[in-house]
Design a protein around this motif. Structure first.
Motif, PDB file in Angstrom:
ATOM      1  N   ASP A  42       0.777  -1.233   0.000  1.00 55.56           N
ATOM      2  CA  ASP A  42       0.000   0.000   0.000  1.00 55.56           C
ATOM      3  C   ASP A  42       0.817   1.297   0.000  1.00 55.56           C
ATOM      4  N   LEU A  43       2.152   1.208   0.035  1.00 62.65           N
ATOM      5  CA  LEU A  43       2.940   2.432   0.101  1.00 62.65           C
ATOM      6  C   LEU A  43       4.004   2.491  -0.985  1.00 62.65           C
ATOM      7  N   PHE A  44       4.839   1.455  -1.073  1.00 67.33           N
ATOM      8  CA  PHE A  44       5.933   1.481  -2.027  1.00 67.33           C
ATOM      9  C   PHE A  44       5.451   1.098  -3.425  1.00 67.33           C
ATOM     10  N   ASN A  45       6.111   1.671  -4.423  1.00 64.83           N
ATOM     11  CA  ASN A  45       5.812   1.407  -5.828  1.00 64.83           C
ATOM     12  C   ASN A  45       6.352   0.026  -6.198  1.00 64.83           C
ATOM     13  N   ARG A  46       5.444  -0.908  -6.479  1.00 66.48           N
ATOM     14  CA  ARG A  46       5.879  -2.270  -6.760  1.00 66.48           C
ATOM     15  C   ARG A  46       6.647  -2.364  -8.083  1.00 66.48           C
ATOM     16  N   GLY A  47       6.333  -1.491  -9.017  1.00 67.31           N
ATOM     17  CA  GLY A  47       7.070  -1.484 -10.270  1.00 67.31           C
ATOM     18  C   GLY A  47       8.508  -1.078 -10.067  1.00 67.31           C
ATOM     19  N   ASN A  48       8.740  -0.042  -9.253  1.00 63.93           N
ATOM     20  CA  ASN A  48      10.106   0.404  -8.978  1.00 63.93           C
ATOM     21  C   ASN A  48      10.881  -0.628  -8.177  1.00 63.93           C
ATOM     22  N   GLN A  49      10.180  -1.368  -7.333  1.00 63.55           N
ATOM     23  CA  GLN A  49      10.844  -2.443  -6.611  1.00 63.55           C
ATOM     24  C   GLN A  49      11.287  -3.539  -7.574  1.00 63.55           C
ATOM     25  N   ALA A  50      10.439  -3.845  -8.549  1.00 62.26           N
ATOM     26  CA  ALA A  50      10.749  -4.909  -9.499  1.00 62.26           C
ATOM     27  C   ALA A  50      11.937  -4.550 -10.378  1.00 62.26           C
ATOM     28  N   THR A  51      12.053  -3.279 -10.767  1.00 60.34           N
ATOM     29  CA  THR A  51      13.166  -2.876 -11.635  1.00 60.34           C
ATOM     30  C   THR A  51      14.442  -2.593 -10.864  1.00 60.34           C
ATOM     31  N   GLY A  52      14.328  -2.431  -9.539  1.00 59.17           N
ATOM     32  CA  GLY A  52      15.491  -2.117  -8.721  1.00 59.17           C
ATOM     33  C   GLY A  52      15.785  -0.628  -8.624  1.00 59.17           C
ATOM     34  N   SER A  53      14.961   0.214  -9.268  1.00 56.30           N
ATOM     35  CA  SER A  53      15.247   1.651  -9.258  1.00 56.30           C
ATOM     36  C   SER A  53      15.031   2.272  -7.882  1.00 56.30           C
ATOM     37  N   GLN A  54      14.090   1.732  -7.095  1.00 54.09           N
ATOM     38  CA  GLN A  54      13.892   2.262  -5.751  1.00 54.09           C
ATOM     39  C   GLN A  54      15.107   1.969  -4.873  1.00 54.09           C
ATOM     40  N   GLN A  55      15.659   0.769  -5.008  1.00 51.83           N
ATOM     41  CA  GLN A  55      16.843   0.422  -4.245  1.00 51.83           C
ATOM     42  C   GLN A  55      18.018   1.324  -4.631  1.00 51.83           C
ATOM     43  N   GLN A  56      18.164   1.612  -5.927  1.00 49.25           N
ATOM     44  CA  GLN A  56      19.235   2.492  -6.387  1.00 49.25           C
ATOM     45  C   GLN A  56      19.073   3.898  -5.823  1.00 49.25           C
ATOM     46  N   ALA A  57      17.825   4.384  -5.796  1.00 44.77           N
ATOM     47  CA  ALA A  57      17.590   5.734  -5.305  1.00 44.77           C
ATOM     48  C   ALA A  57      17.914   5.848  -3.824  1.00 44.77           C
ATOM     49  N   LEU A  58      17.512   4.841  -3.034  1.00 44.69           N
ATOM     50  CA  LEU A  58      17.812   4.863  -1.607  1.00 44.69           C
ATOM     51  C   LEU A  58      19.314   4.811  -1.388  1.00 44.69           C
ATOM     52  N   ALA A  59      19.991   3.927  -2.113  1.00 44.32           N
ATOM     53  CA  ALA A  59      21.438   3.812  -1.972  1.00 44.32           C
ATOM     54  C   ALA A  59      22.122   5.131  -2.299  1.00 44.32           C
ATOM     55  N   GLY A  60      21.682   5.779  -3.372  1.00 42.70           N
ATOM     56  CA  GLY A  60      22.278   7.048  -3.765  1.00 42.70           C
ATOM     57  C   GLY A  60      22.051   8.137  -2.742  1.00 42.70           C
ATOM     58  N   ALA A  61      20.854   8.180  -2.167  1.00 46.59           N
ATOM     59  CA  ALA A  61      20.543   9.214  -1.185  1.00 46.59           C
ATOM     60  C   ALA A  61      21.361   9.032   0.090  1.00 46.59           C
ATOM     61  N   VAL A  62      21.447   7.802   0.580  1.00 44.52           N
ATOM     62  CA  VAL A  62      22.211   7.541   1.805  1.00 44.52           C
ATOM     63  C   VAL A  62      23.690   7.865   1.584  1.00 44.52           C
ATOM     64  N   ALA A  63      24.224   7.408   0.462  1.00 39.36           N
ATOM     65  CA  ALA A  63      25.642   7.644   0.183  1.00 39.36           C
ATOM     66  C   ALA A  63      25.921   9.138   0.028  1.00 39.36           C
ATOM     67  N   ALA A  64      25.044   9.838  -0.706  1.00 42.31           N
ATOM     68  CA  ALA A  64      25.257  11.276  -0.925  1.00 42.31           C
ATOM     69  C   ALA A  64      25.190  12.046   0.385  1.00 42.31           C
ATOM     70  N   PHE A  65      24.275  11.660   1.263  1.00 46.05           N
ATOM     71  CA  PHE A  65      24.144  12.349   2.542  1.00 46.05           C
ATOM     72  C   PHE A  65      25.370  12.107   3.414  1.00 46.05           C
ATOM     73  N   ALA A  66      25.851  10.860   3.446  1.00 46.79           N
ATOM     74  CA  ALA A  66      27.027  10.543   4.258  1.00 46.79           C
ATOM     75  C   ALA A  66      28.260  11.280   3.748  1.00 46.79           C
TER      76      ALA A  66
END
Length: 396
Positions: A42-66
């Motif tokens: 009910d919250l996360f985009n299942r399409g983005n999860q399937a393509t891996g783009s959501q995982q990439q975005a989270l990884a990029g945000a955490v790394a950029a912030f650190a």
């Protein structure tokens, strides 16, 4: 700002964490959805999860912030934080969900990195996480307050009062609150989240830019997403949503909005990226703006170009405006110099121009590079990405 001890530990372990961040975020989502399947449903985009783009975005945000914390401790990545916070606010994310994310993210970090995650290292990265989380919580609270929305209750039932086809793949919907409440205020360039009930019981959410201001309704436009996986929400809206139906729609959010100054403005888009740009152009025309306005659009063909007629009409209404269009596969006679990909280096761009971009990442990268070469200040180039922002923290 990180404490001195934590900064040293984060700097020392950043290569290891950064090198494994993709594996960490993938494992994090596995753990999160196993413990809380309702979030995937009910919250996360299942399409983005399937393509891996959501995982990439989270990884990029955490790394950029650190990286920002250890390399520029006197600065905060406000643009990145604002973008994430607007998206979270539109989804109805609440502060109570941040400890849940913390729990499963740190379990994933410990599992992937093993013995390298000493108690001291864990404490340092814990500090990074809560600096990020608390900054987002504060911004999201302000956004909710400004919108007059209660955190977690940003959706309301809207009736579809109009629908029209822009192209074979793009449909525009006009919606109005069913309880007669006033329309929420939105700014040119913002989007709304739309929640629909899927056949399997999931309630999936997607964001759609406001593509105009009809006055008595919110207007957003949806392109049918094809491919594998196909867009389940865009397909549902195209195939099953008609006038009289009810949709759950959020308050407008989004940090890429038209400024109120009098400097020259450039609106550049590709494909369905035209929707926030046509919303901005509509506002400029409706308010009788005297600003110098340059619009640029690139598309596959005339038939694929949504709002083609509106672009011409709105440009004609403005006192000092021009439109430049490129088609990859023109259907009739078309200038050779405007065939193929958009090339902003061919356009005379006035000094002091503020630019707004929306489209696929290759278009955004090329357009930004050309604008910087033309002398546009980096701070004056604003962009919107549909879907997870894989360009967060990028300088190119």
């Amino acid at each position: 700002m990180l404490s001195e001890k934590s900064a040293e530990l984060v700097r020392a372990t950043l290569p290891a964490v950064g090198g494994a961040i993709g594996e960490i975020t993938s494992l994090f989502y596995d753990k999160l959805f196993q413990a809380h399947p309702e979030l995937e449903r009910d919250l996360f985009n299942r399409g983005n999860q399937a393509t891996g783009s959501q995982q990439q975005a989270l990884a990029g945000a955490v790394a950029a912030f650190a990286v920002m914390l250890v390399e520029h401790p006197d600065r905060r990545p406000d643009a990145m934080l604002s973008r994430i916070a607007h998206k979270h606010a539109s989804l109805g994310i609440v502060p109570e969900q941040y400890p849940i994310v913390h729990q499963h993210l740190f379990a994933a970090i410990a599992e992937v990195l093993g013995e390298a995650v000493t108690p001291e290292v864990a404490a340092a990265w814990d500090e990074v996480y809560w600096l990020l989380a608390n900054a987002l919580i504060a911004i999201e609270a302000r956004l909710h307050q400004e919108a007059g929305a209660t955190p977690g209750e940003v959706f309301a039932p809207y009736e579809v009062i109009g629908r029209r086809a822009e192209t074979a793949e793009v449909a525009t919907f006009l919606v109005r609150p069913v309880d007669g409440r006033p329309l929420p205020a939105g700014r040119p360039g913002q989007y709304v989240s739309v929640q629909v009930a899927m056949a399997d019981g999931a309630r999936q959410i997607r964001q759609y830019s406001l593509s105009g201001n009809p006055g008595n309704a919110l207007q957003f436009s949806v392109k049918r997403v094809t491919g594998d996986p196909a867009g389940e929400v865009s397909g549902h809206l195209h195939d099953h949503t008609a006038v009289g139906d009810i949709l759950q729609v959020s308050h407008p959010f989004g940090d890429v909005t038209l400024d109120g100054g009098d400097s020259p403005v450039l609106l550049a888009s590709a494909g369905i990226g035209c929707t926030p740009m046509i919303g901005m152009l509509s506002h400029l025309a409706e308010t009788g703006s005297g600003r110098r306005v340059i619009t640029v659009h690139a598309d596959r063909s005339e038939a694929d170009h949504a709002f083609r007629a509106e672009l011409e009409q709105l440009t004609a209404k403005l006192a000092d405006a021009e439109a430049h269009i490129w088609y990859e596969r023109p259907e009739g006679e078309w200038p050779a110099e405007r065939t193929g990909l958009a090339d902003l280096s061919r356009i005379a761009i006035p000094e002091g121009t503020v630019a707004y971009l929306c489209g696929p990442l290759p278009f955004l990268r090329a357009a930004r590079t050309q604008l910087l070469a033309a002398g546009v200040a980096p701070a004056d180039v604003h962009y919107e990405v549909f879907g997870p922002d894989l360009w967060l923290g990028s300088d190119s």
